[in-house]
Write a protein that holds these residues in place. Sequence first.
Motif: not given
Length: 86
Positions: A33, A37, A73
């Motif tokens: 992640a 990000g 994403e």
Amino acid sequence: MSYIAQTLADTATLADSTTTGKGFGAIGYGLAAIGPGIGVGIVAGKAIEGIARQPELAGQIRTTMFLGIALSEALALIGIVAGFIF
């Protein structure tokens, strides 16, 4: 060794071997992640810079920004699925 003591020793060994890899999926997703990000932050920041420089192209820049965020994403979703699979 008695039968009961041997059974308890085998049970303890089995429990240790089944719980050894627990939590690595969460760590893997946490690491997966980080990239999206950072990517979303860079895309949004550059879009704001572009809109500030050329306000007349705000619609096109915003569309491109949303596409970039969606692609970033998608990497996060792949990371969470990989965490569940592996």
